[in-house]
Structures are given as structure tokens and as C-alpha cells.
Design an enzyme around this catalytic site. Structure first.
Site, PDB file in Angstrom:
ATOM      1  N   VAL A   1      67.580  27.000  46.175  1.00 46.91           N
ATOM      2  CA  VAL A   1      68.126  25.906  46.969  1.00 46.91           C
ATOM      3  C   VAL A   1      67.214  25.588  48.148  1.00 46.91           C
ATOM      4  O   VAL A   1      66.453  26.431  48.618  1.00 46.91           O
ATOM      5  CB  VAL A   1      69.555  26.205  47.483  1.00 46.91           C
ATOM      6  CG1 VAL A   1      70.527  26.337  46.325  1.00 46.91           C
ATOM      7  CG2 VAL A   1      69.600  27.429  48.357  1.00 46.91           C
ATOM      8  N   CYS A   2      67.330  24.375  48.597  1.00 49.75           N
ATOM      9  CA  CYS A   2      66.615  23.862  49.748  1.00 49.75           C
ATOM     10  C   CYS A   2      66.966  24.718  50.963  1.00 49.75           C
ATOM     11  O   CYS A   2      68.142  24.971  51.177  1.00 49.75           O
ATOM     12  CB  CYS A   2      67.049  22.414  49.952  1.00 49.75           C
ATOM     13  SG  CYS A   2      66.413  21.587  51.381  1.00 49.75           S
TER      14      CYS A   2
END
Lengths: 331, 79
Positions: free
Chosen positions: B16-17
Site C-alpha cells: 500500500v501507498c
């Protein structure tokens, strides 16, 4: 008229996907990566929307509705939402559009976000939300651009013409957007165009949504709770529920067209736990604050609502706290 | 098969970012000048962001190689 929600959602989904618009990144990048690209996109979008929304209201097409001010809800909810978005790997809109890109962590984050939002608005935690309404402040506004009973805005507390404060507010943001150095980034839809498109879409969304009885612009949280209640209790799909579905569909079309759609899974399954905790904090925070980063930050701040400005400050503080804890200590 | 003499390789697909960006920065910090880092990504945003972050840190992006459907390898030379 529910289909207008779907259509506007699809357009919004394409803009979010192509513009890579995530407010979690916008807030965090300024602190952790010293990158202001998305923050500028947000500032420009808000500046332009404050003008386009007021223009539509001046022409009598829409009635602006700043959300009620709620010191407790706005501050507590905003901060919790801010903490949650870092763990979830995206804000409410970021998580929603990434569902359409095939990001499986966002599927789980979005689902838990919606469930917890629903629990806070009408389920297990609804007594908390009911208790919070004790602190809600609404006013009878000083201008016909507003709906009859709304939360205080910068224009109503200073008791001046909304145009005066709006133009000053927009000028400050425009100075930030164009008067300071912008971080470089290669994107398919650059920040200026993305902001312009949002500023055009927003008042149209407001008008279309108001036509179905929901007098507000773009949002996410209410759409998620609607979709879940359609699924679990057979409720009717409303405008904002259709809009959220549209965002997912629009982002998916856009991602597939750009050959960017892929089922993405992290190697460490613990990431799924992290995004679930994040989603839960976001759902609880958004309903406590009365809105998420779209309802409050993107749509509410341009109406100069004190509630939205206050909540947005705490979105940013919560985001910075968690981002610093997770990524910030080594630089 | 390798195109470059890669000293270190990280696989941040599916993360994930902003894990890909943060892991890249962390990896670069432990490397010596002249060494090459390979970053394996599958998110288009990472392809746009990581090269900019890396350049700002003063390193050189040698190539962004497309290795599959929405998958890339970024080769970075440490300065």
C-alpha cells in the site's frame, strides 16, 4: 434521477484515477517527502470550487449548505479519520477509487470503512453520534446563496457578503498554487487540469444531488453506508450511493483503458490487518466529524464552512501524527 | 539475464501507498555510491513518484523497465 449520481460518480472516478488524487498522500507528502504536488491540486481545486459553487448559488441553481459546526465531533472525528487514512493506505476517495484499480487491500479497507461508518451512524455506536448532536451549531444565514438553516461559514460569522470572503480565500489559495515552487511529477492528468475538472463537476453534482432531495455536493461516506444498507436491509439506492458505485466503475474503466488494472496483493498478510484497523478508524471518524475528506475537505471547505475548515485541520494533524510514527523518524 | 550489476533488489509489488517509496528510500540509505538498486513495482503511481523522489535525493535513475502487465523494475544508481 439517481442515474445522475452514477454518471457523475463515473466521471469523478476517472478524474481521481487519472489524476492519482488521494488526499492521504496530499497531506502526508508535504511532511514526509517534501512534495507538494497533490496538496497544490487540492488547494487549486478548492479555490476554483469556492468560486464555481458560489456562482451557481448566486444564479439560484443551488443553495449552499455548510455543515453544522460541532466542536467535539469535528475535532475528535477529524483527528481519528486522519490517523486511520494513513493505516488504510488512502483517504475515503483514495480507497474507493483504488477498489476499481484492483487494489485488494482497498477492498477490505473500504468495506470496513463503510461498515464502521454505518455502525456509527445507525448501529452499535449510534448513541455516541446522538450524544454529539448536543454540540451542533446552526445559524440562519445572512445571504440567499445559503439554504435556510446551515452551519456557520466564514461569511456568516463575519456577517459579510459571501463573495468578499470567497474571493480573499480563493486568492490566498491561488497564490499558494501558483506563487510557490511545485514538485515535479509525470502524470496522465496534471494537477491544474484535474483541479479545473473537479471545479466544473462539483456544482453540477450539487445541483443533480439536490434534485433528488440531498442538498450537498460530492461525498463518499454517506454513499458507502447507503450501499451497505441496500445490501443488508434492502434499502433504496440513493444519489450518493450511486455516486460511490460510479467512482468504482469509473476508476475501473479508466484503469483498464490505461492497462493499469491488476489484482494487487501485498506479500505480508499483516497489511490486511493494518488496512482494516485504518478503515474502522476512518468510518468512525468520518461519521463523528460529519464527513470525510471529500464531504468536508473537497466539498465543504469551498463553502467556507467553519465545520469543514476545522475538521480538515484535524484530518491533516491526524494524518501527520500517524505518518510520522510510521515513516517519519528516519530522513 | 540481469541487465545491470544489481547489488540489491526489493520487491514492493502489492504494497500500500507509500510503502514502495519508503522502502526505496530505506534501501538506498544502506547502499554505497556506484551500487545499483532494483525496485520491483506494480502500481503505476509508484512508477511516477519513485523516480522523482530518487532524483531529489541525488541518485540516478538508469531505467524503468516494463517487465509485465502493470509491472516495472526501476534501476537506480546510488550517487
Amino acid at each position: 434521477m439517481i442515474w445522475t449520481g452514477l454518471l457523475i460518480g463515473i466521471i469523478f472516478g476517472v478524474i481521481l484515477q487519472r489524476g492519482r488524487i488521494c488526499f492521504n498522500s496530499a497531506f502526508r507528502d508535504v511532511l514526509i517527502f517534501k512534495d507538494n504536488y497533490l496538496m497544490k491540486l487540492a488547494a487549486l481545486a478548492i479555490a476554483l470550487q469556492s468560486i464555481t459553487l458560489l456562482l451557481f448559488a448566486q444564479m439560484g441553481v443551488i443553495k449552499l449548505a455548510p455543515m453544522p459546526l460541532n466542536w467535539v465531533g469535528n475535532i475528535v472525528g477529524g483527528y481519528i479519520f486522519g490517523l486511520g487514512m494513513v493505516l488504510a493506505g488512502g483517504c475515503a476517495s483514495g480507497v474507493t477509487y483504488r477498489i476499481g484499480e484492483g487494489m485488494t487491500t482497498s477492498w477490505l479497507a473500504g468495506l470496513i470503512f463503510g461498515l464502521t461508518a454505518q455502525a456509527t451512524s445507525s448501529g452499535l455506536f449510534s448513541n455516541w453520534r446522538k450524544w454529539l448532536t448536543n454540540f451542533s451549531v446552526t445559524v440562519t444565514p445572512n445571504s440567499t446563496v445559503y439554504a435556510p438553516k446551515v452551519g456557520p461559514s466564514l461569511a456568516t460569522i463575519f456577517n459579510v457578503n459571501p463573495w468578499i470572503v470567497t474571493l480573499i480565500f480563493a486568492a490566498i489559495l491561488l497564490w499558494y498554487a501558483f506563487g510557490t515552487k511545485t514538485s515535479q511529477r509525470e502524470t496522465k492528468l496534471n494537477w491544474i487540469w484535474a483541479a479545473i475538472l473537479i471545479a466544473i463537476l462539483q456544482p453540477i453534482a450539487w445541483w443533480a444531488s439536490a434534485a433528488t432531495g440531498r442538498n450537498y455536493g460530492l461525498g463518499i461516506t454517506g454513499g458507502w453506508t447507503n450501499i451497505l444498507s441496500v445490501y443488508t436491509t434492502n434499502k433504496q439506492v440513493n444519489w450518493i450511493g450511486a455516486e460511490v458505485l460510479g467512482i468504482i466503475i469509473g476508476a475501473m474503466i479508466s484503469a483498464i483503458a490505461a492497462k493499469e488494472f491488476k489484482l494487487r496483493m501485498p506479500k505480508d498478510p499483516k497489511t490486511y490487518l493494518q488496512v482494516m484497523v485504518g478503515g474502522a478508524l476512518m468510518g468512525f471518524g468520518a461519521v463523528t466529524a460529519g464527513g470525510c475528506n471529500i464531504g468536508h475537505f473537497l466539498t465543504g471547505v469551498p463553502t467556507l464552512a467553519i465545520s469543514s475548515i476545522l475538521t480538515s485541520i484535524f484530518f491533516i494533524l491526524g494524518n501527520w501524527t500517524m505518518a510520522w510514527l510510521l515513516f517519519g523518524r528516519e530522513r | 539475464m540481469a541487465k545491470y550489476q544489481v547489488s540489491k533488489s526489493i520487491d514492493v509489488r502489492g504494497e500500500v501507498c507509500p510503502i514502495p517509496d519508503v522502502e526505496t528510500k530505506r534501501a538506498l540509505k544502506d547502499m554505497k555510491p556506484g551500487e545499483i538498486l532494483e525496485v520491483w513495482i506494480d502500481y503505476p503511481l509508484s512508477k511516477e513518484r519513485i523516480p522523482e523522489t530518487v532524483k531529489k535525493l541525488g541518485h540516478e535513475v538508469l531505467e524503468i523497465e516494463e517487465v509485465g502487465k502493470s509491472e516495472w523494475k526501476i534501476y537506480i544508481k546510488v550517487k
